[in-house]
Design a protein around this motif. Structure first.
Motif, PDB file in Angstrom:
ATOM      1  N   ALA A  78       2.213  74.359  64.809  1.00 27.96           N
ATOM      2  CA  ALA A  78       2.968  73.343  64.068  1.00 27.96           C
ATOM      3  C   ALA A  78       4.442  73.732  63.960  1.00 27.96           C
ATOM      4  CB  ALA A  78       2.365  73.164  62.680  1.00 27.96           C
ATOM      5  N   LEU A 134       8.060  63.620  64.999  1.00 27.98           N
ATOM      6  CA  LEU A 134       7.801  63.164  66.371  1.00 27.98           C
ATOM      7  C   LEU A 134       9.029  63.295  67.277  1.00 27.98           C
ATOM      8  CD1 LEU A 134       5.583  60.029  65.663  1.00 27.98           C
ATOM      9  CD2 LEU A 134       4.861  62.184  66.692  1.00 27.98           C
ATOM     10  N   VAL A 135      10.220  63.220  66.699  1.00 22.24           N
ATOM     11  CA  VAL A 135      11.405  63.324  67.556  1.00 22.24           C
ATOM     12  C   VAL A 135      11.898  64.767  67.688  1.00 22.24           C
ATOM     13  CG1 VAL A 135      12.141  60.952  67.118  1.00 22.24           C
ATOM     14  CG2 VAL A 135      13.069  62.800  65.702  1.00 22.24           C
ATOM     15  N   GLY A 136      11.109  65.718  67.174  1.00 21.53           N
ATOM     16  CA  GLY A 136      11.413  67.126  67.468  1.00 21.53           C
ATOM     17  C   GLY A 136      12.121  67.886  66.368  1.00 21.53           C
ATOM     18  N   ALA A 137      12.052  67.382  65.139  1.00 22.53           N
ATOM     19  CA  ALA A 137      12.669  68.135  64.037  1.00 22.53           C
ATOM     20  C   ALA A 137      11.829  69.375  63.745  1.00 22.53           C
ATOM     21  CB  ALA A 137      12.753  67.266  62.790  1.00 22.53           C
ATOM     22  N   THR A 138      12.489  70.457  63.437  1.00 27.49           N
ATOM     23  CA  THR A 138      11.746  71.669  63.077  1.00 27.49           C
ATOM     24  C   THR A 138      11.196  71.499  61.662  1.00 27.49           C
ATOM     25  OG1 THR A 138      13.688  72.715  62.126  1.00 27.49           O
ATOM     26  CG2 THR A 138      13.264  73.149  64.451  1.00 27.49           C
ATOM     27  N   GLU A 195       7.399  61.530  59.272  1.00 33.07           N
ATOM     28  CA  GLU A 195       6.575  61.384  60.488  1.00 33.07           C
ATOM     29  C   GLU A 195       7.479  61.183  61.713  1.00 33.07           C
ATOM     30  OE1 GLU A 195       4.159  57.885  60.552  1.00 33.07           O
ATOM     31  OE2 GLU A 195       3.441  58.321  62.581  1.00 33.07           O
ATOM     32  N   ILE A 196       8.493  60.326  61.537  1.00 32.96           N
ATOM     33  CA  ILE A 196       9.411  60.062  62.652  1.00 32.96           C
ATOM     34  C   ILE A 196      10.173  61.334  63.023  1.00 32.96           C
ATOM     35  CG2 ILE A 196      11.496  58.790  63.323  1.00 32.96           C
ATOM     36  CD1 ILE A 196      10.409  56.465  61.560  1.00 32.96           C
ATOM     37  N   LEU A 197      10.669  62.028  62.011  1.00 26.47           N
ATOM     38  CA  LEU A 197      11.415  63.258  62.273  1.00 26.47           C
ATOM     39  C   LEU A 197      10.560  64.269  63.029  1.00 26.47           C
ATOM     40  CD1 LEU A 197      13.264  63.719  58.856  1.00 26.47           C
ATOM     41  CD2 LEU A 197      14.350  63.392  61.071  1.00 26.47           C
ATOM     42  N   TYR A 227       8.049  71.568  68.067  1.00 25.34           N
ATOM     43  CA  TYR A 227       9.324  70.859  68.252  1.00 25.34           C
ATOM     44  C   TYR A 227       9.946  71.170  69.620  1.00 25.34           C
ATOM     45  CZ  TYR A 227      11.980  75.141  67.345  1.00 25.34           C
ATOM     46  OH  TYR A 227      12.507  76.388  67.429  1.00 25.34           O
ATOM     47  N   ASP A 236       1.259  71.231  57.342  1.00 22.08           N
ATOM     48  CA  ASP A 236       1.429  71.048  58.799  1.00 22.08           C
ATOM     49  C   ASP A 236       0.172  70.435  59.401  1.00 22.08           C
ATOM     50  OD1 ASP A 236       3.996  72.090  59.008  1.00 22.08           O
ATOM     51  OD2 ASP A 236       3.217  74.129  58.849  1.00 22.08           O
ATOM     52  N   ARG A 241       8.472  68.614  71.823  1.00 23.45           N
ATOM     53  CA  ARG A 241       8.866  67.232  71.490  1.00 23.45           C
ATOM     54  C   ARG A 241      10.323  66.958  71.808  1.00 23.45           C
ATOM     55  NH1 ARG A 241       5.148  66.652  66.051  1.00 23.45           N
ATOM     56  NH2 ARG A 241       3.180  66.565  67.192  1.00 23.45           N
ATOM     57  N   ARG A 242      11.128  68.004  71.895  1.00 22.43           N
ATOM     58  CA  ARG A 242      12.530  67.793  72.262  1.00 22.43           C
ATOM     59  C   ARG A 242      12.688  67.502  73.756  1.00 22.43           C
ATOM     60  NH1 ARG A 242      15.960  71.957  68.386  1.00 22.43           N
ATOM     61  NH2 ARG A 242      15.278  70.984  66.454  1.00 22.43           N
ATOM     62  N   ILE A 260      19.406  66.271  64.761  1.00 25.40           N
ATOM     63  CA  ILE A 260      18.321  67.255  64.715  1.00 25.40           C
ATOM     64  C   ILE A 260      18.530  68.337  65.773  1.00 25.40           C
ATOM     65  CG2 ILE A 260      15.863  67.517  65.312  1.00 25.40           C
ATOM     66  CD1 ILE A 260      15.445  64.843  63.825  1.00 25.40           C
ATOM     67  N   ILE A 318       9.945  59.295  72.727  1.00 25.28           N
ATOM     68  CA  ILE A 318       8.777  58.449  72.474  1.00 25.28           C
ATOM     69  C   ILE A 318       9.211  57.075  71.970  1.00 25.28           C
ATOM     70  CG2 ILE A 318       6.524  58.336  71.333  1.00 25.28           C
ATOM     71  CD1 ILE A 318       7.032  61.351  70.589  1.00 25.28           C
TER      72      ILE A 318
END
Lengths: 298, 240
Positions: free
Chosen positions: B71, A201-205, A197-199, B75, A298, B78-79, B106, B83
């Motif tokens: 989905a 939210l921080v923009g991981a593909t 979930e954290i990944l 990203y 997803d 979000r980049r 990442i 947050i």
């Protein structure tokens, strides 16, 4: 780097799950490899016999070289015979004695009289065999004709049985492997739900999140398949002499197993191990992909 | 630039998250999002990061229509956004350094660049000396500072914070506000959902007030009106 570190951490933190997955893959590939090699060997033997357009003519007891010479001349006139070889009663006895020299009981009762003389006939092409058969059956003193085809048919039924049993067993083991790896990966997904979930939210593909799981499943496959095929290679190396003694007459088997230091043998062993490891990676990864599709939508 | 065009979000059972909200937040602005629990603050933030999709209306961030992201492409949005959560959301099995470095990894940054960037933000939030500590070894204020460091290490254009001082004592909270103000000073757009009236009243920044999901006021130098925001019932996506 992060990918490899993550996979290492995944495996280190749940060693028993990892061991279960690797062991399952090991058994799958051990059984699969044995059946695969048995099938390949059978097919090679069949192919060898099929490529030999031979038949053996056995004569009745009171017939001998005279009848054989007559038959040989008749066959030569057809122009469809590559070669012939007469085996007299005495030669047949000598061959019998050589084959059974370690079993005196079998030698005691046998004399040259009870063994038939024979003529080995090689046709120029397998399609000529049926025409030659017509000529042979009508000849004087002929008792029985044995074709290589009979041997091939017998081998083929054995090969089909091996393939059927190997296919069913292999299929079940692959299914079992997929389920075990899928379950192991699903448990890891559940354990790492918060991290995922954290990944996210921080923009991981999507790939960044999934790749460690796919690689982990693949690695289980590679390890299981690698160990299994290495063990099978050791078994082949151990039994190489016996295999060559028994089947060395077949050129392709002789060329691969003839020498344990030949380039062909070493490359064959390496190829066998590498291909198994690639297949192991594919099966392991597929198990992970199934788990990800089920538990990480997803 | 963040733009909401008549955005509504209804939860199952037609419970309102936010209702017909239109607002523009230019780059580099510091904005408080205030209102009672259940007024729609968290829904507003979750819509911004496409953790939720609006029932109607459109959201644009730097000309990116948020609703059109899938989905697999979210990203990219979000980049651009850092947050900060009320409950920190730090990985307990990783050190402060590793938690912060996660975002840079990442983003595919090189090892040296990651180290430099992480140490810079840890200096900014005052945690450089605790980089090898695990979250369990930190106080709540330190955990929140680590979470802020993680949110800004990728150099986001926008920083969102949902009740960043909700779990902190007033003194620790004051330190967090200072850090957020400092980050704003670096040119980052900062949007904070909070109940902390002291901070709102002291900092006097642009303040959006939500009530029952509707945007009832938008003040350039807003104040937190005691009693006005906290006497309502709780419905919809409450603060985390």
């Amino acid at each position: 780097m992060r990918l490899i570190r993550d996979v290492r951490t995944h495996i280190r933190r749940s060693p028993y799950q990892a061991m279960a997955a690797v062991l399952t893959m090991f058994l799958t590939f051990l059984v699969g490899s044995v059946f695969f090699l048995a099938t390949v060997a059978s097919l090679t033997i069949i192919s060898y016999f099929e490529s030999k357009p031979q038949l053996t003519v056995f004569f009745v007891q009171n017939a001998g070289e005279k009848e054989a010479t007559l038959l040989k001349e008749t066959l030569d006139q057809t122009g469809k015979v590559a070669s012939t070889k007469f085996i007299s009663k005495d030669e047949a006895l000598a061959t019998y004695k050589e084959q059974n020299k370690n079993d005196p009981l079998l030698l005691e009762m046998v004399t040259a009289d009870i063994l038939p003389a024979s003529l080995e006939v090689s046709a120029k092409d397998p399609t000529f065999l049926s025409e030659l058969d017509t000529v042979i059956v009508g000849a004087t003193g002929v008792d029985e004709v044995i074709y290589q085809r009979d041997v091939v048919d017998s081998l083929l039924s054995w090969t089909n049985a091996i393939r059927l049993i190997g296919g069913i067993l292999g299929g079940l083991l692959v299914l079992d492997s997929l389920l075990i790896i899928g379950t192991v990966i699903a448990m890891k997904i559940a354990l790492k739900r918060e991290e995922i979930e954290i990944l996210t939210l921080v923009g991981a593909t999507s790939w960044t999140i999934r790749a460690p799981f796919i690689l982990e499943g693949g690695l289980y496959g590679v390890m299981g398949a690698g160990v299994a095929s290495f063990l099978v290679t050791i078994l082949i190396l151990w039994q190489r002499y016996n295999i060559v003694t028994f089947l060395g007459v077949i050129p392709s088997i002789q060329s691969v197993l003839g020498s344990s230091t030949s380039v062909v043998f070493i490359l064959s062993c390496l190829g066998f191990i590498v291909v198994n490891m690639i297949v192991g990676f594919i099966i392991g990864s597929l198990g992970s992909v199934i788990a990800l599709a089920r538990y990480l939508r997803d | 630039m963040i733009e909401f065009f008549s955005v509504s979000k209804l939860y199952p059972g037609n419970a309102p998250g936010i209702v017909d909200v239109s607002v523009k937040i230019p780059d580099g602005e510091f904005v408080f999002l205030i209102g009672p629990s259940g007024s729609g603050k968290t829904t507003f933030l979750r819509l911004l990061i496409r953790d939720l999709l609006p029932t109607q209306g459109n959201i644009m961030i730097d000309d990116i229509p948020v609703g059109s992201l899938t989905a697999n492409t979210v990203y990219t949005l979000r980049r651009k956004i850092g947050i900060v959560f009320q409950d920190f959301k730090l990985l307990t099995d990783r050190t402060v350094y590793e938690n912060v470095a996660l975002v840079s990894e990442i983003l595919g940054k090189a090892h040296g660049e990651i180290e430099h960037g992480v140490m810079n933000v840890l200096e900014l939030v005052g945690l450089a000396d605790k980089r090898n500590h695990f979250p369990m070894q930190l106080s709540a204020g330190e955990m929140q500072r680590a979470a802020i460091a993680r949110a800004i290490v990728g150099g986001p254009k926008i920083l969102l914070a949902d009740e960043p001082t909700g779990n902190l004592d007033p003194e620790t909270a004051a330190g967090i506000w200072d850090i957020l103000d400092e980050i704003h000073g670096l040119g980052t757009t900062v949007l904070i959902a909070t109940h902390n009236q002291d901070a709102v009243n002291k900092m006097r920044k642009r303040t959006l007030t939500l009530e029952h999901g509707a945007l009832i006021s938008d003040e350039a130098k807003g104040k937190y009106h005691v009693g006005r925001h906290d006497k309502h019932d709780h419905k919809g996506g409450g603060s985390k």
